[in-house]
Write a protein that holds these residues in place. Structure first.
Motif, PDB file in Angstrom:
ATOM      1  N   GLY A  37       0.849  -1.186   0.000  1.00  0.00           N
ATOM      2  CA  GLY A  37       0.000   0.000   0.000  1.00  0.00           C
ATOM      3  C   GLY A  37       0.878   1.227   0.000  1.00  0.00           C
ATOM      4  N   ASP A  40      -0.133   7.920   0.898  1.00  0.00           N
ATOM      5  CA  ASP A  40      -0.742   9.093   0.282  1.00  0.00           C
ATOM      6  C   ASP A  40       0.211  10.275   0.459  1.00  0.00           C
ATOM      7  OD1 ASP A  40      -2.333  11.105  -0.688  1.00  0.00           O
ATOM      8  OD2 ASP A  40      -3.794  11.023   0.948  1.00  0.00           O
ATOM      9  N   THR A  52      -4.815   4.396   5.510  1.00  0.00           N
ATOM     10  CA  THR A  52      -5.333   4.041   4.190  1.00  0.00           C
ATOM     11  C   THR A  52      -4.376   3.137   3.433  1.00  0.00           C
ATOM     12  OG1 THR A  52      -4.423   6.077   3.271  1.00  0.00           O
ATOM     13  CG2 THR A  52      -6.728   6.131   3.970  1.00  0.00           C
ATOM     14  N   SER A  53      -3.090   3.333   3.600  1.00  0.00           N
ATOM     15  CA  SER A  53      -2.141   2.497   2.850  1.00  0.00           C
ATOM     16  C   SER A  53      -2.172   1.046   3.335  1.00  0.00           C
ATOM     17  CB  SER A  53      -0.723   3.064   2.929  1.00  0.00           C
ATOM     18  OG  SER A  53      -0.231   3.026   4.245  1.00  0.00           O
ATOM     19  N   ARG A  54      -2.448   0.827   4.606  1.00  0.00           N
ATOM     20  CA  ARG A  54      -2.537  -0.554   5.091  1.00  0.00           C
ATOM     21  C   ARG A  54      -3.755  -1.256   4.504  1.00  0.00           C
ATOM     22  NH1 ARG A  54      -1.226  -3.053  10.907  1.00  0.00           N
ATOM     23  NH2 ARG A  54      -1.831  -5.175  10.425  1.00  0.00           N
ATOM     24  N   ARG A  55      -4.877  -0.563   4.446  1.00  0.00           N
ATOM     25  CA  ARG A  55      -6.069  -1.161   3.844  1.00  0.00           C
ATOM     26  C   ARG A  55      -5.845  -1.474   2.365  1.00  0.00           C
ATOM     27  NH1 ARG A  55      -8.439   2.491   7.357  1.00  0.00           N
ATOM     28  NH2 ARG A  55      -8.606   4.127   5.788  1.00  0.00           N
ATOM     29  N   VAL A  56      -5.149  -0.588   1.673  1.00  0.00           N
ATOM     30  CA  VAL A  56      -4.843  -0.829   0.257  1.00  0.00           C
ATOM     31  C   VAL A  56      -3.936  -2.044   0.114  1.00  0.00           C
ATOM     32  CG1 VAL A  56      -3.631   0.123  -1.746  1.00  0.00           C
ATOM     33  CG2 VAL A  56      -5.216   1.552  -0.450  1.00  0.00           C
ATOM     34  N   ALA A  57      -2.950  -2.188   0.991  1.00  0.00           N
ATOM     35  CA  ALA A  57      -2.042  -3.337   0.945  1.00  0.00           C
ATOM     36  C   ALA A  57      -2.791  -4.636   1.211  1.00  0.00           C
ATOM     37  CB  ALA A  57      -0.917  -3.159   1.954  1.00  0.00           C
ATOM     38  N   GLU A  58      -3.681  -4.627   2.184  1.00  0.00           N
ATOM     39  CA  GLU A  58      -4.458  -5.832   2.492  1.00  0.00           C
ATOM     40  C   GLU A  58      -5.391  -6.201   1.344  1.00  0.00           C
ATOM     41  OE1 GLU A  58      -6.304  -4.829   6.193  1.00  0.00           O
ATOM     42  OE2 GLU A  58      -4.501  -5.310   7.358  1.00  0.00           O
ATOM     43  N   GLU A  59      -6.013  -5.216   0.724  1.00  0.00           N
ATOM     44  CA  GLU A  59      -6.897  -5.491  -0.409  1.00  0.00           C
ATOM     45  C   GLU A  59      -6.107  -6.024  -1.608  1.00  0.00           C
ATOM     46  OE1 GLU A  59     -10.210  -5.676  -0.677  1.00  0.00           O
ATOM     47  OE2 GLU A  59     -10.090  -5.402   1.490  1.00  0.00           O
ATOM     48  N   ALA A  60      -4.902  -5.515  -1.814  1.00  0.00           N
ATOM     49  CA  ALA A  60      -4.062  -6.022  -2.910  1.00  0.00           C
ATOM     50  C   ALA A  60      -3.694  -7.481  -2.667  1.00  0.00           C
ATOM     51  CB  ALA A  60      -2.805  -5.164  -3.053  1.00  0.00           C
ATOM     52  N   LYS A  63      -6.793  -9.662  -3.235  1.00  0.00           N
ATOM     53  CA  LYS A  63      -7.086  -9.805  -4.669  1.00  0.00           C
ATOM     54  C   LYS A  63      -6.213 -10.900  -5.279  1.00  0.00           C
ATOM     55  CE  LYS A  63      -7.415  -7.093  -8.885  1.00  0.00           C
ATOM     56  NZ  LYS A  63      -7.246  -5.760  -9.488  1.00  0.00           N
TER      57      LYS A  63
END
Length: 132
Positions: A37, A40, A52-60, A63
């Motif tokens: 992630g 920003d 927010t970057s942790r949530r993006v990393a977990e979602e990546a 996926k």
């Protein structure tokens, strides 16, 4: 010069291997994936960017896990007949929902914050959860 540069960069590559997709470890019974992630750059400081970057990393990572879990082969039955196919083609909607839930409840193996507010995470889905 190139050899010296390669020697200097080798430890950094060993610490954070670039995993473009999820991997299946049959010995440990895990499907693992990493996610990054990016922080920003408009956040006032790295601490604000980390959420927010942790949530993006977990979602990546999820996926990648979802793509690999659906590609797992289906084992044959006890009679020796091969079922063939992949896990990602369930026969009913309830099985598809259980498969999605297994990915949604992936285990977090590691989570490393970077100094700029970015995160690197590694997550896993037990193969047994997919089998169930």
């Amino acid at each position: 010069m190139r050899l010296a540069l390669a020697v200097l960069l080798a430890p950094a590559v060993a610490v954070w291997p670039a995993v473009a997709r999820a991997e299946v470890d049959w010995a440990q019974g895990l499907v693992t994936a990493g996610g990054v992630g990016v922080a920003d750059r408009h956040a006032p400081n790295p601490a604000v960017a980390r959420g927010t970057s942790r949530r993006v990393a977990e979602e990546a990572a999820r996926k990648k896990l979802a793509a690999e879990v659906v590609a797992l082969p289906v084992a044959g039955d006890a009679g020796g007949k091969s079922a063939g196919g992949k896990v990602g083609h369930p026969r009913d909607a309830a099985a598809a929902a259980r498969l999605a839930a297994a990915v949604d409840h992936a285990l977090e193996l590691t989570a490393e914050p970077e100094t700029d507010g970015a995160w690197r995470v590694a997550m896993a889905v037990p193969i047994e959860a997919v089998r169930q």
